[in-house]
Design an enzyme around this catalytic site. Structure first.
Site, PDB file in Angstrom:
ATOM      1  N   VAL A 133       0.844  -1.201   0.000  1.00 26.42           N
ATOM      2  CA  VAL A 133       0.000   0.000   0.000  1.00 26.42           C
ATOM      3  C   VAL A 133       0.876   1.245   0.000  1.00 26.42           C
ATOM      4  CG1 VAL A 133      -1.781   1.312   1.219  1.00 26.42           C
ATOM      5  CG2 VAL A 133      -1.809  -1.185   1.293  1.00 26.42           C
ATOM      6  N   ILE A 137       5.580   4.961   1.421  1.00 25.92           N
ATOM      7  CA  ILE A 137       5.041   5.578   2.640  1.00 25.92           C
ATOM      8  C   ILE A 137       4.844   4.507   3.711  1.00 25.92           C
ATOM      9  CG2 ILE A 137       3.209   7.012   3.591  1.00 25.92           C
ATOM     10  CD1 ILE A 137       2.399   7.739   0.740  1.00 25.92           C
ATOM     11  N   LYS A 206      -6.130  -1.730  -2.112  1.00 24.36           N
ATOM     12  CA  LYS A 206      -5.349  -1.086  -1.055  1.00 24.36           C
ATOM     13  C   LYS A 206      -6.250  -0.628   0.087  1.00 24.36           C
ATOM     14  CE  LYS A 206      -1.835   0.218  -4.390  1.00 24.36           C
ATOM     15  NZ  LYS A 206      -1.530   1.229  -5.432  1.00 24.36           N
ATOM     16  N   GLY A 303       7.206   2.902  -7.957  1.00 22.57           N
ATOM     17  CA  GLY A 303       8.570   3.134  -8.405  1.00 22.57           C
ATOM     18  C   GLY A 303       9.489   2.103  -7.790  1.00 22.57           C
TER      19      GLY A 303
END
Lengths: 431, 431
Positions: A133, A137, A206, A303
């Site tokens: 998720v 972060i 998510k 990424g």
């Protein structure tokens, strides 16, 4: 404890490449934190001869999953290959062979998370999935540890980078959805088949993972009501801007008195809401806790390196637990039974754009219908359309229930003076 | 393990009251997470008879710190009394008596953090201090665990709510510093003696704690160069806005090749920087990691319940560790030796506002001086001042070293055509 910890990878795509880079480049820091070296021992790939974006030793590569999941020398299996059914089998195998697992796979965790976590617990193994998720972060840790003392009542997430990129560009450049999608595909921000992203399914997975953890309930994908962005027009965004709102694809998870709602859809936020400033491919998760109030976690949602950071951070936790001999203790069965709200309990404001006949009585017919359903207006615009026989009416309502709104919507669509209800979105934030 | 865990509190002000409320209200969730009950056993107060904002049992209260720090029945000491020297003695006592410690005290941690962490380690105890930086934001955990795999090269923090409130109001309302300060004091957002907040000392303490953890170096308060907001004028903010910038009191910690700089000062950020949208009393910490890129953690920086959430989350971690028998293992000696950058290595852009004589040659004298120091302009404004004999020149420079800039600044101040350099601030973010 052994001299070093051996890691096996399933998959060597962009994230796998990032994981190997980080392990190589940060050997000193990793050793400082966990007290021993980290070695990559085996990597499952589809094609051994393919050229790689990172230096790999020849004896690492294998095409046989058992060489990673059953090798007694391997301590931790990192899954970055994607896919669901086969991948689940591999990880179940790894756990049965007492290997700790770190995965970046949201599809897998949204579908089989509970089952795999249970299997991990049975085998005294860790299973972490921070990277599944919002990429870089550390949101799952923040929910599990950082806000451990609080009762979380609301989460709103921009958890899909592709759709956030598309909506940002459409807003900033006044462009059409299909043009921006094509541009995003060219730049690598959207897949060649973008369905899962643009129709909100990726975000829904998510949100299922986030709500399971944040509400301590077993929330599954089918509990999430989903709407994508493919119907959003430049005209909608134009009016959003004019009215002081920003449109984002928002995953919303709310709890009231232990009854929850989870949805994903294009949503209007007031411009001063913290999520409204999250642009391009960035992700953010806004969390409201009874005690802490408003918090927000912002960063890259995807990424190679950002996602790999989350994977390796999970690996560090596994290794710290190994050193202390306390693996397999992090999973909790859900505390609460899941109870989904009914539509009459789901409360929201709405944005509506309608094409109407431009004649005397139109406005009154519409406003009477709103009055009949006891839905009041927060904002109201009427503008003539080219030609002059039609007009456009834009409404932002005050709060009403989803059930009531649906009936109102159907009645509006059936009104003689309403040519068409062109679009309808949820409005969140503010009073 | 015992039936329940006994907690002693040092202090029962706003945060202490919040801690007791959360422990009472969240008994079910806490028990679910840690497997046993949490009991408040003793609370050190100054005045036993004072009326409290939360229900306390009579036998909890004591005025003798030893009853909290030396009682063999107490497992964890929570310090929310503030102060430095006496408080440090109490906590040292508690640790020597094998009690785990949770503290919200930034002054203490900035000054004696290393010493207390060492003592905790020696005694096999945990010492956590999440609440000491940015109240309800779980930033220390995120640095220690969530970004464990990354190398953090830059942190920028809005870590003082009072100054952020003042600068936000000054910007939004065009008001003067002293007026907004008085208003903030009335609303309880500023202390009656606001020095520590407005002169940047409070932020400096938090930046010392953040850099120690983020860079794994022993950074102390004296390493932080500090400038407060008391000299910021409405005129400065007016030009910021005109040039597309927002002014915030920013703590900056940067690492280049293992040489670091840490400072606190009023700083201009481009309006599209994630920190520029953090308003009022909110805090946020922006973290740049080599692998993860940009992340930001946003939330309330103070307040009874938000701060108490962080304290109780630390308490949960202590209790989980107790259950697993692994306390005292979280502290690491710094990995790197601290090396501070010299001024010639500290690179930045700057904002300058000067009052100059409005005559032929003024502009050329100023620009020649900038050319002599090889400082180029990113933006330049010249405006006549009332009366017409003077003008105001506003400059945003390109990057230069702190050393070079200081010399340039002194030469500017000495120029005949420059009446006065009214203000000078660092500019961060963007290219």
């Amino acid at each position: 404890m052994k001299q070093g910890i051996n890691v096996g990878l399933l998959g060597l795509g962009t994230v796998g490449t990032g994981v190997i880079s980080i392990i190589k480049q940060h050997q000193q820091e990793l050793k400082h934190q966990v007290g021993c070296a980290v070695n990559v021992a085996k990597v499952l790939v589809r094609d051994i001869d393919k050229k790689r974006g990172v230096e790999v030793e020849e004896n690492w590569l294998t095409t046989d999953p058992a060489e990673v999941c059953c090798d007694p020398e391997i301590d931790v299996v990192i899954e970055v290959m994607g896919g669901v059914e086969d991948t689940k089998e591999h990880l179940a195998n790894a756990l049965k062979n007492k290997k700790h697992v770190v995965t970046a796979n949201k599809d897998l965790m949204a579908l089989y998370g509970a089952e795999l976590l249970h299997l991990a617990s049975e085998n005294g193994c860790d299973l972490f999935y921070e990277a599944s998720v919002a990429g870089g972060i550390p949101i799952l840790r923040s929910l599990a540890d950082g806000l451990a003392a609080d009762r979380i009542t609301k989460m709103m997430g921009i958890v899909n980078g592709t759709t956030n990129y598309i909506l940002t560009k459409m807003s900033q450049e006044g462009s059409q959805y299909l043009d921006v999608l094509a541009q995003a595909q060219e730049l690598g921000f959207a897949e060649s088949d973008p369905t899962s992203d643009v129709e909100g399914l990726d975000a829904a997975r998510k949100m299922a993972i986030l709500s399971t953890l944040g509400f301590s309930m077993d929330v599954s994908l089918e509990d999430v009501s989903v709407k994508g962005i493919s119907q959003v027009t430049d005209r909608d965004l134009h009016y959003c801007e004019q009215l002081g709102y920003t449109m984002k694809l928002i995953g919303i998870a709310k709890r009231d008195d232990d009854r929850i709602e989870v949805s994903v859809g294009p949503t209007l936020l007031p411009n001063d809401h913290p999520l409204a400033a999250v642009n391009n491919e960035y992700n953010a998760v806004y969390v409201y806790g009874e005690a802490v109030g408003e918090t927000m976690f912002y960063g890259p949602g995807a990424g190679s390196l950002p996602t790999a950071t989350a994977v390796v951070s999970d690996l560090v936790t596994v290794m710290k637990n190994m050193r202390l001999g306390v693996n397999g203790h992090t999973v909790h069965a859900p505390l609460h039974e899941k109870v989904l709200k009914e539509d009459k309990e789901i409360d929201s404001k709405y944005f509506l754009r309608m094409r109407v006949t431009d004649k005397a009585g139109t406005f009154s017919a519409i406003t009477s219908l709103f009055a009949e359903y006891e839905v009041s207006f927060e904002k109201l615009l009427q503008l003539p359309l080219d030609g002059g026989e039609e007009a456009e009416v834009i409404v932002i309502t005050h709060h009403t229930s989803k059930e009531n709104y649906r009936e109102l919507y159907e009645r509006l669509q059936a009104l003689e003076v309403v040519e068409n209800v062109e679009s309808s979105y949820r409005v969140e934030g503010g009073q």
